[in-house]
Design an enzyme around this catalytic site. Structure first.
Site, PDB file in Angstrom:
ATOM      1  N   ASN A   9       0.810  -0.987  -0.012  1.00 14.62           N
ATOM      2  CA  ASN A   9       0.080   0.082  -0.105  1.00 14.62           C
ATOM      3  C   ASN A   9       0.772   1.106   0.097  1.00 14.62           C
ATOM      4  OD1 ASN A   9      -1.931   1.882   0.539  1.00 14.62           O
ATOM      5  ND2 ASN A   9      -2.218   1.248   2.572  1.00 14.62           N
ATOM      6  N   LYS A  11       0.191   4.448  -0.379  1.00 13.66           N
ATOM      7  CA  LYS A  11      -0.503   5.391   0.289  1.00 13.66           C
ATOM      8  C   LYS A  11      -0.009   6.840  -0.618  1.00 13.66           C
ATOM      9  CE  LYS A  11      -0.107   3.304   4.626  1.00 13.66           C
ATOM     10  NZ  LYS A  11       0.014   3.145   6.259  1.00 13.66           N
ATOM     11  N   HIS A  93      -9.313   1.016   4.570  1.00  6.37           N
ATOM     12  CA  HIS A  93      -8.180   1.545   5.440  1.00  6.37           C
ATOM     13  C   HIS A  93      -8.520   2.283   6.484  1.00  6.37           C
ATOM     14  CE1 HIS A  93      -4.156   2.542   6.515  1.00  6.37           C
ATOM     15  NE2 HIS A  93      -3.710   1.427   5.824  1.00  6.37           N
ATOM     16  N   GLU A  95      -6.720   4.601   7.532  1.00  8.37           N
ATOM     17  CA  GLU A  95      -6.591   6.237   7.221  1.00  8.37           C
ATOM     18  C   GLU A  95      -7.761   6.717   6.537  1.00  8.37           C
ATOM     19  OE1 GLU A  95      -2.921   5.590   5.317  1.00  8.37           O
ATOM     20  OE2 GLU A  95      -1.866   5.094   7.295  1.00  8.37           O
ATOM     21  N   GLY A 169       2.558   2.015  10.821  1.00  3.55           N
ATOM     22  CA  GLY A 169       3.681   3.364  10.584  1.00  3.55           C
ATOM     23  C   GLY A 169       4.148   3.607  11.975  1.00  3.55           C
ATOM     24  N   SER A 208       3.313  -2.235  10.302  1.00  3.48           N
ATOM     25  CA  SER A 208       4.836  -2.395  10.636  1.00  3.48           C
ATOM     26  C   SER A 208       5.370  -3.615  10.266  1.00  3.48           C
ATOM     27  CB  SER A 208       5.019  -2.025  12.209  1.00  3.48           C
ATOM     28  OG  SER A 208       4.429  -0.545  12.225  1.00  3.48           O
TER      29      SER A 208
HETATM   30  P1  PGA Z   1       3.039   0.166   7.415  1.00 10.56           P
HETATM   31  O1  PGA Z   1       1.315   0.193   6.933  1.00 10.56           O
HETATM   32  O2  PGA Z   1       3.421  -1.212   7.043  1.00 10.56           O
HETATM   33  O3  PGA Z   1       3.695   1.431   7.221  1.00 10.56           O
HETATM   34  O4  PGA Z   1       2.644   0.289   9.125  1.00 10.56           O
HETATM   35  C1  PGA Z   1       0.514  -0.580   6.741  1.00 10.56           C
HETATM   36  C2  PGA Z   1      -0.783  -0.188   6.042  1.00 10.56           C
HETATM   37  O5  PGA Z   1      -1.149   0.982   6.400  1.00 10.56           O
HETATM   38  O6  PGA Z   1      -1.336  -0.765   5.311  1.00 10.56           O
END
Ligand code: PGA
Length: 248
Positions: A9, A11, A93, A95, A169, A208
Site C-alpha cells: 500500500n 498511500k 483502510h 486512514e 507506521g 509495521s
Molecule cells: P505500515 O502500513 O506497513 O507502514 O505500518 C501498513 C498499512 O497501513 O497498510
C-alpha cells in the site's frame, strides 16, 4: 490451499521515478511462489500496469467511490480503476476511516461496487490502541466484519486485512499470539456467516511488517500474507518480505 499474497500500500507516496522500484521487484520475482500486489497512488495505476504488462505484479487502487459514475469531484469509480489496469482495490483502510469518516456501511457499498467492476476488494479492519487496551479488539473486529463485508458475495474471492491502527507506521507489532487470536477468530467468524467458502478467503496481517519481522508473522496460523505500507516502497525491503512469504 490459499495462495499467499504480499500486498503493498503506497498511500500518498510515489511519482514516475518510483515505478523503477516495481520494475526491480518484478525482475526479482519472475515466477513468484506467492501473489504480489502493489497499490500505488491513482496517478500511477495506468502507467504502472502498462509497464508491468500483466506480469507477476498485480496493480490495485487504494479506494473507490460506491457509485459507478456521477458528479463526485475528485473521486474514482471501481470501473475507472479496472479500466486503468487495476485488478484489486483496498477498501476501508483505517486512514480513510479516520481522515474521511468512512463508515462500515460505506465500505460495504464500495465493496459491492468493486465486485461489480470485477475488482477484488481488500477490506481492512482493526482496532485502535484504546480499543485494544479496553479489551474490545474482537468485538470491534466482529462489528467491522459484519458491517464492511456485504452479504451474499463469493467470500472466497475476498481479501481481508487485519491492521491494528496502533501498529500502522509505528514500528509496533502485536505479539504473534495476538495476531493468531484475531486471524483464527476472523476465519471462524466468516465461516459461521458464509459457510466453508470462507476457507478460501485470504487474511492478511498489516501494520509495521518489515523484512526483520516478516518470517515470524508469516508463521502464524491463518496469516495468508501481508498488507505492507512503508516497507513496500523500496524493492529491496518489499522483496525481502516477499521472499519470506514465499518461503513460509
Ligand atoms: P505500515 O502500513 O506497513 O507502514 O505500518 C501498513 C498499512 O497501513 O497498510
Amino acid at each position: 490451499m490459499r495462495r499467499k499474497l504480499a500486498a503493498g500500500n503506497w498511500k500518498m507516496f510515489g511519482t514516475e521515478a518510483a515505478i523503477a522500484e516495481v520494475e526491480a521487484l518484478a525482475a526479482m520475482f519472475p515466477e513468484p511462489a506467492c501473489d504480489i500486489l502493489i497499490c500505488p497512488p491513482a496517478t500511477l495505476i495506468s502507467r504502472m500496469s502498462l509497464r508491468m504488462g500483466g506480469g507477476a505484479v498485480a496493480i490495485g487502487g487504494q479506494d473507490c467511490h460506491p457509485a459507478p459514475e456521477g458528479a463526485h469531484t475528485g473521486d474514482i469509480s471501481a470501473a475507472m480503476l479496472a479500466d486503468a489496469g487495476a485488478t484489486h482495490v483496498i477498501l476501508g483502510h483505517s486512514e480513510r476511516r479516520a481522515d474521511h469518516g468512512e463508515t462500515d456501511a460505506l465500505v460495504a457499498d464500495k465493496a459491492r461496487a468493486a465486485l461489480s467492476a470485477g475488482l477484488v476488494p481488500v477490506i481492512c479492519v482493526g482496532e485502535t490502541l484504546a480499543e485494544r487496551e479496553a479489551g474490545s479488539t474482537l468485538s470491534v473486529v466482529t462489528a467491522q466484519l459484519q458491517g464492511s463485508v456485504p452479504d451474499g458475495l463469493d467470500i472466497g474471492a475476498l481479501i481481508i486485512a487485519y491492521e491494528p491502527v496502533w501498529a500502522i507506521g509505528t514500528g509496533k507489532v502485536p505479539g504473534l499470539a495476538e495476531i493468531a487470536e484475531v486471524h483464527d477468530f476472523m476465519r471462524e467468524n466468516l465461516t459461521t456467516r458464509f459457510g466453508p467458502g470462507a476457507d478460501d478467503t485470504r487474511l492478511l496481517y498489516g501494520g509495521s511488517v518489515k523484512p526483520g519481522n516478516a518470517s515470524d508473522i508469516f508463521s502464524v496460523s491463518n496469516v495468508d500474507g501481508a498488507l505492507v505500507g512503508g516497507a513496500s516502497l523500496a524493492a529491496a525491503d518489499f522483496g525481502a518480505i516477499i521472499a519470506a512469504l514465499a518461503a513460509s
